[in-house]
Design an enzyme around this catalytic site. Structure first.
Site: not given
Length: 424
Positions: A234, A236-239
């Site tokens: 998603h 909002t995630k780091v990847f």
């Protein structure tokens, strides 16, 4: 201008924009932020050139976006091929390259992490009851309900904030078929203890690894543990792939079944082997993932520097406990702090003080999943059975963390948190 002066000016400049009754009450309570200091800071902020003001709110995270011009060739390729989805070339390449990067054997990409979690449970034919944590994003338990499975909540370890293995056995019944732990904030679960319990009772283990992209223990990727691990990609995630998810599979046979399930159950042009769903990732999302892979190491390095600045700035602040990871390789996806009872402000007062000056920290994970209407009637949702989860949910704040977070803005956040604690 010193760091404190810059922080104060930004604080009150933002306060002028986002001011409220709570703002004035709380700021007056902060040492160095009384009425006289506010008047001085407001004067300074008003005279600052526009280029030196802090016009934008600071959110808990911002997506990492590579230069737009680097994405254009990927789009041109999609336009030229006119293949938009259904396991296209970008999709296939990203599955291979992600597996290589993460150090796992097989990955099946999905449209989002929730559908991946739904499908993982379906792929393992999990039914009955599943033991899980109340301290997570609500999608963890929603995936169980969508499969007609009863969640059974077990308390967390107050140090790791992950599912406490010592509490699991007492929750096992004849209907229990699996354990669904979460590597919360990317902190590895006690995978050995959980696997031992699973082996003893013949249970499956599905890890919700939404926070765990790139995290490793001493043996390699933590995604290799359990029967399946589910990633979120998603925004909002780091990847991220804008929206996206993935299942890490232990073997080709399992991946093949999962690939069928995410494509309506189609095994070939005319054969449907299961009541699957449409969980396929599009070519545009996959292409973006390929581009993101070229920048991920630099993004993770930037995150690490932000975390180190927080740790140095908040070290020794009375009543504030940063939640640190013991992973061999961490992804620095979150910076949670616990606001302990001896801190002068409550967690919610500090959260509101930050919010009133345009700093949007988040109380992940408050409220607990077990408190939501569709879960609160379960016997395992009784707060008396979840003392640690309830206590942590009332103390936690995740501070803003993302590549490109300006150091001076971060210093302002640190200053607000530290000043409220009083002199060191």
């Amino acid at each position: 201008m010193s760091v404190d002066e810059a922080s104060s000016a930004r604080l009150h400049s933002a306060s002028a924009t986002h001011g409220s009754a709570v703002d004035s009450v709380l700021l007056n309570a902060l040492p160095g932020f009384g009425p006289a200091a506010q008047r001085t800071a407001h004067t300074k902020a008003a005279t600052l050139p526009a280029s030196e003001r802090e016009p934008e709110p600071i959110y808990v995270t911002r997506p990492h976006l590579p230069p737009l011009e680097e994405f254009i060739p990927y789009l041109q390729g999609i336009w030229d091929r006119q293949i938009l989805t259904n396991n296209g070339p970008c999709h296939r390449e990203l599955e291979v390259r992600l597996a290589e990067y993460l150090g796992v054997e097989h990955i099946s990409l999905f449209a989002n992490g929730t559908i991946a979690l739904l499908t993982a449970l379906q792929a393992l034919r999990i039914t009955g009851e599943v033991i899980t944590t109340p301290y997570s994003f609500v999608a963890t338990s929603h995936a169980l309900l969508w499969n007609g499975i009863k969640p059974v909540f077990v308390d967390i370890n107050p140090r790791t904030l992950n599912l406490d293995p010592t509490q699991i056995e007492a929750a096992i019944t004849p209907q229990t078929t699996a354990i669904l732990p979460v590597h919360c904030y990317g902190r590895p679960c006690d995978v050995d203890a959980i696997q031992m319990i699973a082996d003893n009772y013949g249970l499956k283990v599905v890890y919700d690894a939404a926070h765990a992209f790139g995290v490793q223990d001493i043996g390699g990727s933590i995604l290799r543990h359990g029967d399946l691990s589910v990633l979120s990609l998603h925004a909002t995630k780091v990847f991220n792939t804008f929206e996206g998810g993935a299942i890490v599979c232990p073997d080709a046979r399992t991946k093949r079944r999962i690939d069928h399930l995410k494509n309506f159950g189609f095994a070939d042009e005319t054969t449907v082997v299961a009541p699957g769903i449409n969980g396929k990732m599009s070519e545009i999302n996959a292409a973006f993932g390929l581009l993101q892979l070229e920048h991920i190491d630099a993004a993770l390095a930037q995150r690490k520097r932000v975390v180190e600045r927080y740790e140095a700035g908040l070290n020794g602040v009375a009543g504030i406990t940063p939640v640190r990871s013991d992973a061999f390789r961490h992804n620095h996806g979150y910076f949670p702090i616990l606001v302990r009872p001896r801190y002068p402000l409550s967690r919610d007062m500090l959260y509101q003080a930050l919010k009133d000056v345009g700093i949007h920290a988040r109380r992940y994970f408050y409220p607990l999943i077990s408190s939501f209407p569709m879960y609160r009637g379960l016997p395992s949702s009784d707060p008396a059975r979840l003392p640690h989860a309830n206590a942590i949910a009332d103390q936690v704040i995740c501070l803003p963390l993302y590549p490109g977070l300006p150091p001076e803005a971060q210093d302002g956040i640190i200053s607000i948190v530290a000043r409220a604690a009083g002199p060191a």
